[in-house]
Design a protein around this motif. Sequence first.
Motif, PDB file in Angstrom:
ATOM      1  N   UNK A 270      -9.845  -4.751  -0.973  1.00  0.00           N
ATOM      2  CA  UNK A 270     -10.903  -3.975  -1.616  1.00  0.00           C
ATOM      3  C   UNK A 270     -10.387  -3.187  -2.827  1.00  0.00           C
ATOM      4  N   UNK A 271      -9.088  -3.278  -3.077  1.00  0.00           N
ATOM      5  CA  UNK A 271      -8.530  -2.646  -4.257  1.00  0.00           C
ATOM      6  C   UNK A 271      -8.178  -1.187  -4.095  1.00  0.00           C
ATOM      7  N   UNK A 272      -7.943  -0.753  -2.870  1.00  0.00           N
ATOM      8  CA  UNK A 272      -7.622   0.651  -2.627  1.00  0.00           C
ATOM      9  C   UNK A 272      -6.300   1.029  -3.283  1.00  0.00           C
ATOM     10  N   UNK A 273      -6.314   2.115  -4.058  1.00  0.00           N
ATOM     11  CA  UNK A 273      -5.136   2.581  -4.779  1.00  0.00           C
ATOM     12  C   UNK A 273      -4.599   3.913  -4.239  1.00  0.00           C
ATOM     13  N   UNK A 274      -5.256   4.455  -3.225  1.00  0.00           N
ATOM     14  CA  UNK A 274      -4.881   5.773  -2.718  1.00  0.00           C
ATOM     15  C   UNK A 274      -3.784   5.727  -1.671  1.00  0.00           C
ATOM     16  N   UNK A 275      -3.661   6.831  -0.961  1.00  0.00           N
ATOM     17  CA  UNK A 275      -2.586   7.031   0.016  1.00  0.00           C
ATOM     18  C   UNK A 275      -3.094   6.772   1.429  1.00  0.00           C
ATOM     19  N   UNK A 276      -2.210   6.261   2.279  1.00  0.00           N
ATOM     20  CA  UNK A 276      -2.483   6.112   3.710  1.00  0.00           C
ATOM     21  C   UNK A 276      -1.435   6.921   4.467  1.00  0.00           C
ATOM     22  N   UNK A 277      -1.850   8.051   5.000  1.00  0.00           N
ATOM     23  CA  UNK A 277      -0.927   8.951   5.670  1.00  0.00           C
ATOM     24  C   UNK A 277      -0.515   8.452   7.040  1.00  0.00           C
ATOM     25  N   UNK A 278       0.773   8.489   7.298  1.00  0.00           N
ATOM     26  CA  UNK A 278       1.317   8.049   8.590  1.00  0.00           C
ATOM     27  C   UNK A 278       1.299   9.239   9.560  1.00  0.00           C
ATOM     28  N   UNK A 279       0.117   9.641   9.967  1.00  0.00           N
ATOM     29  CA  UNK A 279      -0.034  10.833  10.801  1.00  0.00           C
ATOM     30  C   UNK A 279       0.040  10.451  12.280  1.00  0.00           C
ATOM     31  N   UNK A 280       1.249  10.093  12.693  1.00  0.00           N
ATOM     32  CA  UNK A 280       1.457   9.688  14.079  1.00  0.00           C
ATOM     33  C   UNK A 280       2.876  10.027  14.500  1.00  0.00           C
ATOM     34  N   UNK A 281       3.122   9.910  15.787  1.00  0.00           N
ATOM     35  CA  UNK A 281       4.459  10.116  16.338  1.00  0.00           C
ATOM     36  C   UNK A 281       5.212   8.788  16.377  1.00  0.00           C
ATOM     37  N   UNK A 282       6.522   8.884  16.493  1.00  0.00           N
ATOM     38  CA  UNK A 282       7.335   7.691  16.726  1.00  0.00           C
ATOM     39  C   UNK A 282       7.235   7.310  18.197  1.00  0.00           C
ATOM     40  N   UNK A 283       7.036   6.040  18.470  1.00  0.00           N
ATOM     41  CA  UNK A 283       6.880   5.609  19.864  1.00  0.00           C
ATOM     42  C   UNK A 283       8.186   5.639  20.643  1.00  0.00           C
TER      43      UNK A 283
ATOM     44  N   UNK B   3       0.839  -1.197   0.000  1.00  0.00           N
ATOM     45  CA  UNK B   3       0.000   0.000   0.000  1.00  0.00           C
ATOM     46  C   UNK B   3       0.878   1.252   0.000  1.00  0.00           C
ATOM     47  N   UNK B   4       0.278   2.378  -0.380  1.00  0.00           N
ATOM     48  CA  UNK B   4       1.018   3.637  -0.474  1.00  0.00           C
ATOM     49  C   UNK B   4       1.037   4.351   0.883  1.00  0.00           C
ATOM     50  N   UNK B   5       1.930   3.913   1.756  1.00  0.00           N
ATOM     51  CA  UNK B   5       2.087   4.551   3.047  1.00  0.00           C
ATOM     52  C   UNK B   5       2.873   5.849   2.870  1.00  0.00           C
ATOM     53  N   UNK B   6       2.431   6.902   3.576  1.00  0.00           N
ATOM     54  CA  UNK B   6       3.014   8.237   3.394  1.00  0.00           C
ATOM     55  C   UNK B   6       3.563   8.772   4.711  1.00  0.00           C
ATOM     56  N   UNK B   7       4.884   8.722   4.903  1.00  0.00           N
ATOM     57  CA  UNK B   7       5.490   9.366   6.076  1.00  0.00           C
ATOM     58  C   UNK B   7       5.388  10.888   5.969  1.00  0.00           C
ATOM     59  N   UNK B   8       5.810  11.573   7.030  1.00  0.00           N
ATOM     60  CA  UNK B   8       5.827  13.033   7.032  1.00  0.00           C
ATOM     61  C   UNK B   8       7.212  13.514   7.446  1.00  0.00           C
ATOM     62  N   UNK B   9       7.479  14.777   7.233  1.00  0.00           N
ATOM     63  CA  UNK B   9       8.773  15.343   7.608  1.00  0.00           C
ATOM     64  C   UNK B   9       8.979  15.241   9.118  1.00  0.00           C
ATOM     65  N   UNK B  10      10.205  14.952   9.513  1.00  0.00           N
ATOM     66  CA  UNK B  10      10.530  14.820  10.923  1.00  0.00           C
ATOM     67  C   UNK B  10      10.503  13.405  11.433  1.00  0.00           C
ATOM     68  N   UNK B  11       9.950  12.496  10.651  1.00  0.00           N
ATOM     69  CA  UNK B  11       9.814  11.112  11.089  1.00  0.00           C
ATOM     70  C   UNK B  11      11.147  10.358  11.055  1.00  0.00           C
ATOM     71  N   UNK B  12      12.066  10.796  10.157  1.00  0.00           N
ATOM     72  CA  UNK B  12      13.330  10.075   9.975  1.00  0.00           C
ATOM     73  C   UNK B  12      14.541  11.006   9.974  1.00  0.00           C
ATOM     74  N   UNK B  13      14.520  12.035  10.784  1.00  0.00           N
ATOM     75  CA  UNK B  13      15.602  13.024  10.756  1.00  0.00           C
ATOM     76  C   UNK B  13      16.931  12.469  11.268  1.00  0.00           C
TER      77      UNK B  13
END
Length: 308
Positions: free
Chosen positions: A275-288, A42-52
């Motif tokens: 279900x055939x989802x082709x869109x994006x799944x945003x990783x809108x969370x903090x690192x534990x 799936x198209x998982x989408x990280x955000x800035x700051x997640x892997x600095x």
Amino acid sequence: MKRRSFIKKSAAASTLVGLGSQGITALTKSKNDLNSGYNFKLKFAPHLGMFTHHAGKDPVDQLHFMADQGFTAFEDNGMKKRTIDTQKAMAKAMTDRGMTMGVFVAHKIDWKTPTLTSGNAAKREKFLDEIKESIEVALRLNAKWMTVVLGFIDMKQDFNYQTEHVIEALKQASAILEPHKLTMVLEPLNFYNHPGLFLSKSPQAYQICKAVNSPSCKILFDIYHQQIQEGNLLPNINTCWDEIAYFQIGDNPGRHEPTTGEINYKNIFKHIYAKGYQGVLGMEHKNSIEGINGELAVINAYKEASNF
């Protein structure tokens, strides 16, 4: 030396200075585990700051690191506030690496007073102006989706009147977006983190989108928010399916990566994929976990949750 490699080595060196032998051990383990990108289903989408700690602070270098790990999408709530030069540089990096741009926030959110729910003409026009501004940003970034938050409940008006005010504003916004084939996604937010907001449940978002009746007005189904607000995740996803254009991710409690809380993300991802989802799944969370080990834990969590 290429700038990307220099940034990575500088970031790693800075980390080692602060962590000593523990830092050396963590970085060695990290490099061994990050030899090649993973083929996520799936198209998982990280955000800035997640892997600095791995990639450094430069946005473009962070994008390249994400792509190197196999992530094929990216989201940035604050993209609209970045300089045009930064937006262009990030757009080029995403194009070069075959990454899909996810959501950014389309308008200034008032977290204190009612806006679209009020029916106030001036507030509606301000919202519509901000939607028009967001079109330029979306086109610059090859983005398809932008997040809209409907604001606070107006305690002085019947809820049904507020619903009509919202629908009318969204119909006008949709008319602006439709010629550009752009979609605003409405995000229901939970009562615990965001008490008093008008839009909180997926059936409510579904009703509004059906009333607006436009390809430019769909649902952002944030799994973290809806676990807190209503649960019953898979049945609600199924019922709302034809109005969902975007997902966001976070485990509960804590709003961290999958596998850290009560949500069975492996089953959810398997269901969405089937279900055939082709869109994006945003990783809108903090690192534990903080630091290099925390960044590695995020990557491994998505590998584990995608192993179906």
